[in-house]
Design an enzyme around this catalytic site. Structure first.
Site, PDB file in Angstrom:
ATOM      1  N   PHE A 143       0.862  -1.188   0.000  1.00 23.85           N
ATOM      2  CA  PHE A 143       0.000   0.000   0.000  1.00 23.85           C
ATOM      3  C   PHE A 143       0.895   1.235   0.000  1.00 23.85           C
ATOM      4  O   PHE A 143       1.697   1.429   0.908  1.00 23.85           O
ATOM      5  CB  PHE A 143      -0.914   0.000   1.240  1.00 23.85           C
ATOM      6  CG  PHE A 143      -1.796   1.221   1.304  1.00 23.85           C
ATOM      7  CD1 PHE A 143      -2.946   1.307   0.538  1.00 23.85           C
ATOM      8  CD2 PHE A 143      -1.449   2.299   2.118  1.00 23.85           C
ATOM      9  CE1 PHE A 143      -3.745   2.440   0.572  1.00 23.85           C
ATOM     10  CE2 PHE A 143      -2.241   3.444   2.158  1.00 23.85           C
ATOM     11  CZ  PHE A 143      -3.384   3.510   1.379  1.00 23.85           C
ATOM     12  N   GLY A 144       0.755   2.075  -1.026  1.00 23.08           N
ATOM     13  CA  GLY A 144       1.541   3.313  -1.120  1.00 23.08           C
ATOM     14  C   GLY A 144       0.658   4.515  -0.858  1.00 23.08           C
ATOM     15  O   GLY A 144      -0.482   4.579  -1.354  1.00 23.08           O
ATOM     16  N   TYR A 145       1.170   5.453  -0.084  1.00 21.36           N
ATOM     17  CA  TYR A 145       0.360   6.644   0.267  1.00 21.36           C
ATOM     18  C   TYR A 145       1.110   7.944  -0.033  1.00 21.36           C
ATOM     19  O   TYR A 145       0.551   9.031   0.108  1.00 21.36           O
ATOM     20  CB  TYR A 145      -0.027   6.606   1.765  1.00 21.36           C
ATOM     21  CG  TYR A 145       1.191   6.515   2.647  1.00 21.36           C
ATOM     22  CD1 TYR A 145       1.723   5.280   2.996  1.00 21.36           C
ATOM     23  CD2 TYR A 145       1.852   7.666   3.079  1.00 21.36           C
ATOM     24  CE1 TYR A 145       2.875   5.193   3.763  1.00 21.36           C
ATOM     25  CE2 TYR A 145       3.002   7.582   3.842  1.00 21.36           C
ATOM     26  CZ  TYR A 145       3.503   6.340   4.182  1.00 21.36           C
ATOM     27  OH  TYR A 145       4.655   6.271   4.938  1.00 21.36           O
ATOM     28  N   GLY A 146       2.405   7.850  -0.383  1.00 25.53           N
ATOM     29  CA  GLY A 146       3.196   9.059  -0.649  1.00 25.53           C
ATOM     30  C   GLY A 146       3.737   8.972  -2.060  1.00 25.53           C
ATOM     31  O   GLY A 146       2.984   8.789  -3.022  1.00 25.53           O
ATOM     32  N   SER A 147       5.072   9.028  -2.181  1.00 24.12           N
ATOM     33  CA  SER A 147       5.655   8.956  -3.529  1.00 24.12           C
ATOM     34  C   SER A 147       5.343   7.630  -4.220  1.00 24.12           C
ATOM     35  O   SER A 147       5.365   7.544  -5.445  1.00 24.12           O
ATOM     36  CB  SER A 147       7.165   9.178  -3.464  1.00 24.12           C
ATOM     37  OG  SER A 147       7.787   8.092  -2.820  1.00 24.12           O
ATOM     38  N   GLU A 180      13.106   3.247   0.537  1.00 23.33           N
ATOM     39  CA  GLU A 180      12.413   3.746   1.731  1.00 23.33           C
ATOM     40  C   GLU A 180      13.300   3.674   2.977  1.00 23.33           C
ATOM     41  O   GLU A 180      12.793   3.713   4.095  1.00 23.33           O
ATOM     42  CB  GLU A 180      11.130   2.927   1.950  1.00 23.33           C
ATOM     43  CG  GLU A 180      10.157   2.946   0.782  1.00 23.33           C
ATOM     44  CD  GLU A 180       9.607   4.331   0.470  1.00 23.33           C
ATOM     45  OE1 GLU A 180       9.407   5.122   1.409  1.00 23.33           O
ATOM     46  OE2 GLU A 180       9.404   4.644  -0.712  1.00 23.33           O
TER      47      GLU A 180
END
Ligand code: SIN
Length: 186
Positions: A24-28, A99
């Site tokens: 799950f990605g929420y930024g870049s 990350e």
């Protein structure tokens, strides 16, 4: 916790020998997709909110002048919209490196737009990591972002690309939109 979480993350094998893992990605990770994936679907997670509270020493700033990037903060009842990617385990070596500045692997339940759910891996930078910056006003965050740049490019590019991707997904995010609006006025 040290800035570099890469080694720690490699020991956090949260998915056993599963050959397909949701991220799950929420930024870049919503807009900069520099990895191969099997499937990509908008999704959201609950009880977490996106905040520009993490310092960036390696992408959008430097150790002497960190930029500000997104992390997740626990908030009961909150919904954070993002993008889910189905990946093979091999991709996580690259993601752990990308990350590495304070983000730890974590698992959470994700809900896709059709209501289906799945467990997903998410990278979270908690306040225990040495690069964490914490809260500031939207205006101060916008000023900080405007003046920061790092090896991956200017910090305002991170913010504005994230804003644009969230708007394209019809995701409402008052925190991000308010900072972006201040930035445009500076
Ligand atoms: C993410 O996008 O999910 C993690 C934070 C970042 O790389 O911006």
């Amino acid at each position: 916790m040290a800035h570099d979480t890469q080694t720690l993350n490699q020991s956090r094998n949260l998915f056993g020998d599963q050959q397909q893992i949701w991220l799950f990605g929420y930024g870049s990770l919503i807009y900069k997709v520099d990895f191969d994936y099997l499937e990509r679907r908008p999704a959201h997670i609950e009880n977490w909110t996106r905040r520009f509270w993490q310092g960036s020493h390696d992408h959008r700033g430097t150790p002497d002048a960190p930029g500000r990037v997104a992390t997740l903060i626990e908030k009961p009842g909150a919904i954070c919209k993002g993008m889910a990617y189905l990946n093979t385990p091999a991709v996580f070596d690259h993601l752990d490196h990308r990350e590495k500045n304070g983000y730890l692997r974590f698992t959470t339940e994700m809900t896709f737009d059709n209501g289906d759910t799945a467990q997903g891996l998410v990278y979270i930078a908690t306040e225990e990591n040495a690069a964490f910056l914490g809260p500031a006003s939207a205006y101060d965050i916008a000023r900080h972002i405007k003046s920061s740049t790092g090896p991956s490019g200017p910090n305002d590019e991170y913010l504005l690309k994230l804003e644009s991707a969230l708007r394209d997904m019809q995701a409402d995010d008052e925190h991000v939109f308010e900072i972006a609006s201040h930035l445009r006025e500076l």
